[in-house]
Motif scaffolding. Sequence first.
Motif, PDB file in Angstrom:
ATOM      1  N   UNK A 121       0.828  -1.210   0.000  1.00 16.71           N
ATOM      2  CA  UNK A 121       0.000   0.000   0.000  1.00 16.71           C
ATOM      3  C   UNK A 121       0.867   1.266   0.000  1.00 16.71           C
ATOM      4  N   UNK A 122       1.899   1.263  -0.853  1.00 18.75           N
ATOM      5  CA  UNK A 122       2.759   2.439  -0.983  1.00 18.75           C
ATOM      6  C   UNK A 122       2.722   2.927  -2.424  1.00 18.75           C
ATOM      7  N   UNK A 123       3.169   4.165  -2.589  1.00 20.15           N
ATOM      8  CA  UNK A 123       3.204   4.762  -3.922  1.00 20.15           C
ATOM      9  C   UNK A 123       4.548   4.498  -4.578  1.00 20.15           C
ATOM     10  N   UNK A 124       4.551   4.517  -5.892  1.00 23.52           N
ATOM     11  CA  UNK A 124       5.794   4.375  -6.637  1.00 23.52           C
ATOM     12  C   UNK A 124       6.655   5.623  -6.466  1.00 23.52           C
ATOM     13  N   UNK A 125       7.973   5.462  -6.385  1.00 26.12           N
ATOM     14  CA  UNK A 125       8.842   6.632  -6.266  1.00 26.12           C
ATOM     15  C   UNK A 125       9.005   7.342  -7.602  1.00 26.12           C
ATOM     16  N   UNK A 126       9.466   8.586  -7.536  1.00 26.87           N
ATOM     17  CA  UNK A 126       9.806   9.301  -8.753  1.00 26.87           C
ATOM     18  C   UNK A 126       8.906  10.485  -9.057  1.00 26.87           C
ATOM     19  N   UNK A 194      -0.129   0.186 -14.784  1.00 26.21           N
ATOM     20  CA  UNK A 194       0.124   1.455 -14.098  1.00 26.21           C
ATOM     21  C   UNK A 194       1.532   1.588 -13.514  1.00 26.21           C
ATOM     22  N   UNK A 195       2.463   0.735 -13.951  1.00 26.00           N
ATOM     23  CA  UNK A 195       3.799   0.747 -13.374  1.00 26.00           C
ATOM     24  C   UNK A 195       4.639   1.904 -13.890  1.00 26.00           C
ATOM     25  N   UNK A 196       4.349   2.360 -15.106  1.00 26.32           N
ATOM     26  CA  UNK A 196       5.118   3.465 -15.682  1.00 26.32           C
ATOM     27  C   UNK A 196       6.176   2.955 -16.640  1.00 26.32           C
ATOM     28  N   UNK A 197       7.192   3.775 -16.852  1.00 28.50           N
ATOM     29  CA  UNK A 197       8.259   3.419 -17.770  1.00 28.50           C
ATOM     30  C   UNK A 197       9.130   2.309 -17.221  1.00 28.50           C
ATOM     31  N   UNK A 198       9.340   1.260 -18.014  1.00 30.50           N
ATOM     32  CA  UNK A 198      10.187   0.129 -17.616  1.00 30.50           C
ATOM     33  C   UNK A 198      11.337  -0.005 -18.604  1.00 30.50           C
ATOM     34  N   UNK A 199      12.541  -0.114 -18.073  1.00 33.36           N
ATOM     35  CA  UNK A 199      13.749  -0.222 -18.881  1.00 33.36           C
ATOM     36  C   UNK A 199      14.408  -1.565 -18.593  1.00 33.36           C
TER      37      UNK A 199
END
Length: 399
Positions: A121-126, A194-199
């Motif tokens: 239950x935490x938010x993604x950093x950045x 909803x993870x965002x950019x993945x490299x």
Amino acid sequence: MGTTVDEHHADETLATRLRNARDSAKLTQAQVAAEMGMSRPTLISIEKGTRPVSPTELVKFAELYEKDVSSLLRPVSPPASIRARFRTGLVTSTNEGDLDQAVDELERFADNYLDLLRRSQVRLPGRPPATHPVDYLGPDRAGEALATEERNRLGLGDGPLQQMREVLEVEVGLRVFFLDLPSKVAGLFIYVDPLGGCVGVNRNHPPQRRRWTMAHEYAHYLASRDRPEITRLGRGRINDTERLAESFAANFLMPRNGIIRRFHELKQDNAGKATPATLVQLAHTYRVSVQALCLRLEDLDLIPAGTWDRLKANKFQPRAAADLLNLSHQPEGGDPLPYHYRTLATQLYLDGDITETQYAHYLDMSIIDARKEFQNLTSTRDVSDDGQAQIVDLLDSVE
């Protein structure tokens, strides 16, 4: 009684996971239906979420797709199929079976990351930046403009960037995974909601090459995040999208003003001359290869064009030169998983929310290696009162 909203959502989520699992297993609906002993229309109904799955069928699906039942029953929707979005690139890679496996691995890691976020239950950093329209500029100028803008946004100045991966993960919000990619594939990029950019970065490449790849894929995130990208080496002439990404990498890792200033400072220390030692020292400072540095300095007209080609023709060995100059080795972490991912799993295990087996599963390790990783993530090196190095247990040090 009718079906509740939560039950309907669970059925849809399971249906999506079963479709993705079949896709990853490279099986057709006809093949799966035959293996499961059901008609193809029945399988289609299951994959649409309109027909429930019995416990016995779920176990058989898990065995067929080589998945854990628990992963198929996760209550959150999986990321959009990464394999499906990379399909065109994979079709053209007939001799790159490892790439196929790496994409599957990335999809699995992304799904695990989302599950860790759900549990924690935490938010993604950045601080994700907005997409930058740069169509009005040529690719080389656009790459430099983007690099300058991002450095300013992140407050990085024009100096060398030491902790590249940490900046991208914590400040920018890119999820950086080190994968076993084919030798000719440097990296890949995909935006996963909803993870965002993945490299994905080739973990078998040298540290300087990995840093360049991270910066290159970062450019795709800024300029064209809606398009999955696979970055291959040695392709000859490249298109404008790749030229922009290469220009961005050069300018982000070696900003114009900073590299010019430090180059002249080193020349002054050597009676106004630029020698191979100057190049090795500067490359070490910016944590790039001597080749990348030479090409950057040539582009800025600071050294004659063709300098790198002449050094290479004379069998110049940058590593041997660095040893002669007593330039210390700069360690670069090669962990496959992002630091935030690993700390989430560690905190859940520490709080008793997941078992040791689950912890090892999330880290993609054996239980023995997971125990070592837990020790690494919950302790740090420090200096004792007598000046000797010591290991401090972060858990015991908290009152």
